[in-house]
Design a protein around this motif. Structure first.
Motif, PDB file in Angstrom:
ATOM      1  N   PHE A 127      -1.030   3.561  -1.493  1.00 27.65           N
ATOM      2  CA  PHE A 127       0.432   3.726  -1.026  1.00 27.65           C
ATOM      3  C   PHE A 127       0.571   3.230   0.750  1.00 27.65           C
ATOM      4  CE2 PHE A 127       3.983   5.597   1.459  1.00 27.65           C
ATOM      5  CZ  PHE A 127       5.077   4.847   0.777  1.00 27.65           C
ATOM      6  N   LEU A 128      -0.537   3.938   1.198  1.00 29.38           N
ATOM      7  CA  LEU A 128      -0.824   3.684   2.711  1.00 29.38           C
ATOM      8  C   LEU A 128      -1.328   2.346   3.053  1.00 29.38           C
ATOM      9  CD1 LEU A 128      -2.034   7.200   3.667  1.00 29.38           C
ATOM     10  CD2 LEU A 128       0.192   6.080   4.524  1.00 29.38           C
ATOM     11  N   HIS A 129      -2.392   1.711   2.074  1.00 36.02           N
ATOM     12  CA  HIS A 129      -3.002   0.574   2.457  1.00 36.02           C
ATOM     13  C   HIS A 129      -1.940  -0.468   2.127  1.00 36.02           C
ATOM     14  CE1 HIS A 129      -6.705   2.604   2.377  1.00 36.02           C
ATOM     15  NE2 HIS A 129      -6.617   2.055   3.250  1.00 36.02           N
ATOM     16  N   GLU A 130      -1.053  -0.476   1.186  1.00 39.59           N
ATOM     17  CA  GLU A 130       0.168  -1.319   0.938  1.00 39.59           C
ATOM     18  C   GLU A 130       0.980  -1.541   2.172  1.00 39.59           C
ATOM     19  OE1 GLU A 130       1.714  -0.420  -2.700  1.00 39.59           O
ATOM     20  OE2 GLU A 130       0.232  -0.893  -4.076  1.00 39.59           O
ATOM     21  N   ARG A 131       1.271  -0.519   2.512  1.00 38.33           N
ATOM     22  CA  ARG A 131       2.255  -0.057   3.646  1.00 38.33           C
ATOM     23  C   ARG A 131       1.496  -0.958   4.865  1.00 38.33           C
ATOM     24  NH1 ARG A 131       2.225   2.125   8.640  1.00 38.33           N
ATOM     25  NH2 ARG A 131       0.528   3.382   7.916  1.00 38.33           N
ATOM     26  N   ALA A 132       0.140  -0.658   5.149  1.00 36.53           N
ATOM     27  CA  ALA A 132      -0.597  -1.361   6.230  1.00 36.53           C
ATOM     28  C   ALA A 132      -0.523  -2.688   6.250  1.00 36.53           C
ATOM     29  CB  ALA A 132      -1.641  -0.555   6.641  1.00 36.53           C
ATOM     30  N   ALA A 133      -0.678  -3.347   4.792  1.00 37.33           N
ATOM     31  CA  ALA A 133      -0.860  -4.679   4.511  1.00 37.33           C
ATOM     32  C   ALA A 133       0.252  -5.374   4.754  1.00 37.33           C
ATOM     33  CB  ALA A 133      -1.730  -4.737   3.327  1.00 37.33           C
ATOM     34  N   SER A 134       1.586  -5.029   4.556  1.00 33.87           N
ATOM     35  CA  SER A 134       2.779  -5.609   4.457  1.00 33.87           C
ATOM     36  C   SER A 134       3.502  -5.167   5.491  1.00 33.87           C
ATOM     37  CB  SER A 134       3.335  -5.160   3.063  1.00 33.87           C
ATOM     38  OG  SER A 134       4.515  -5.580   3.111  1.00 33.87           O
ATOM     39  N   GLU A 135       4.193  -6.453   5.977  1.00 34.22           N
ATOM     40  CA  GLU A 135       5.184  -6.092   7.143  1.00 34.22           C
ATOM     41  C   GLU A 135       6.395  -5.529   6.355  1.00 34.22           C
ATOM     42  OE1 GLU A 135       5.857  -9.825   9.378  1.00 34.22           O
ATOM     43  OE2 GLU A 135       3.904 -10.136   9.438  1.00 34.22           O
ATOM     44  N   ASP A 136       6.642  -5.844   5.410  1.00 30.83           N
ATOM     45  CA  ASP A 136       7.877  -5.140   4.559  1.00 30.83           C
ATOM     46  C   ASP A 136       7.593  -3.766   3.862  1.00 30.83           C
ATOM     47  OD1 ASP A 136       9.387  -7.438   5.255  1.00 30.83           O
ATOM     48  OD2 ASP A 136       8.562  -8.342   3.588  1.00 30.83           O
ATOM     49  N   GLY A 137       6.659  -3.310   3.916  1.00 28.60           N
ATOM     50  CA  GLY A 137       5.984  -2.048   3.430  1.00 28.60           C
ATOM     51  C   GLY A 137       6.868  -0.987   4.052  1.00 28.60           C
ATOM     52  N   PRO A 138       6.738   0.328   3.039  1.00 24.91           N
ATOM     53  CA  PRO A 138       7.584   1.361   3.590  1.00 24.91           C
ATOM     54  C   PRO A 138       6.858   2.224   4.832  1.00 24.91           C
ATOM     55  CG  PRO A 138       6.176   1.824   1.540  1.00 24.91           C
ATOM     56  CD  PRO A 138       6.084   0.365   1.808  1.00 24.91           C
ATOM     57  N   GLU A 139       7.625   2.373   5.681  1.00 29.00           N
ATOM     58  CA  GLU A 139       7.188   2.982   6.832  1.00 29.00           C
ATOM     59  C   GLU A 139       6.821   4.495   6.716  1.00 29.00           C
ATOM     60  OE1 GLU A 139       9.997   2.402  10.348  1.00 29.00           O
ATOM     61  OE2 GLU A 139       9.731   0.496  10.185  1.00 29.00           O
ATOM     62  N   VAL A 140       5.923   5.001   7.340  1.00 26.65           N
ATOM     63  CA  VAL A 140       5.417   6.432   7.225  1.00 26.65           C
ATOM     64  C   VAL A 140       5.445   7.009   8.595  1.00 26.65           C
ATOM     65  CG1 VAL A 140       3.910   8.178   6.313  1.00 26.65           C
ATOM     66  CG2 VAL A 140       4.285   6.131   4.935  1.00 26.65           C
ATOM     67  N   ASP A 141       6.230   8.089   8.687  1.00 28.96           N
ATOM     68  CA  ASP A 141       6.084   8.542  10.081  1.00 28.96           C
ATOM     69  C   ASP A 141       5.069   9.812  10.291  1.00 28.96           C
ATOM     70  OD1 ASP A 141       8.067   7.021  11.512  1.00 28.96           O
ATOM     71  OD2 ASP A 141       9.758   7.885  10.162  1.00 28.96           O
ATOM     72  N   LEU A 142       5.060  10.455   9.033  1.00 27.78           N
ATOM     73  CA  LEU A 142       4.264  11.802   8.879  1.00 27.78           C
ATOM     74  C   LEU A 142       3.848  11.899   7.662  1.00 27.78           C
ATOM     75  CD1 LEU A 142       3.800  14.276  11.026  1.00 27.78           C
ATOM     76  CD2 LEU A 142       6.013  15.056  10.186  1.00 27.78           C
TER      77      LEU A 142
END
Length: 150
Positions: free
Chosen positions: A50-65
């Protein structure tokens, strides 16, 4: 994301394999005075994916914490912390270890792997609301979180 106010929203990634604890944590954040977007993964592999998908995609879900249990199936919490620490795209993500372990070696190792806080899960289900209030009081209203990489 910089300093939060209780009118803003925060995106939390909960990594927890115990459905009962997931429910208690969800309930704790449902009573918060800030808007919480809570995404849950049941093991370390799924959380890292999940985190790697977020990091690789500009549209990925943000994670604050991230709230991270240590005792997880497949990839455990310590390995998740190691991966986050060693990945420049993820290293600034604040991680709160939320686990049942009170072992000194687990506490020390978590901080050595750059956990931002270590919280022991309450034994009384009613006390889970205290976790939500503590996260809100410090991590949402007081702390300045790093901007989400984009």
């Amino acid at each position: 994301m910089s300093h939060q106010s209780s009118t803003e929203s925060i995106s939390l990634l909960l990594v927890e394999d115990n459905p009962g604890d997931v429910r208690l944590i969800e309930e704790a954040f449902n009573t918060a005075s800030f808007d919480v977007s809570l995404h849950t993964e049941a093991d370390g592999d799924a959380a890292l994916e999940f985190l790697h998908e977020r990091a690789a995609s500009e549209d990925g879900p943000e994670v604050d914490l991230m709230l991270l249990d240590l005792n997880l199936p497949r990839t455990g919490g310590f390995e998740v912390l190691e991966t986050i620490k060693d990945d420049p795209k993820l290293a600034s993500l604040p991680v709160l270890v939320l686990t049942s372990s009170e072992a000194t070696e687990d506490i020390v190792r978590s901080y050595e792997l750059c956990a931002n806080a270590y919280l022991t899960k309450p034994t009384d289900p009613d006390e889970f609301a205290d976790i939500g209030r503590a996260v809100e009081a410090f991590w949402v209203e007081e702390a300045t979180l790093p901007p989400v990489p984009g």
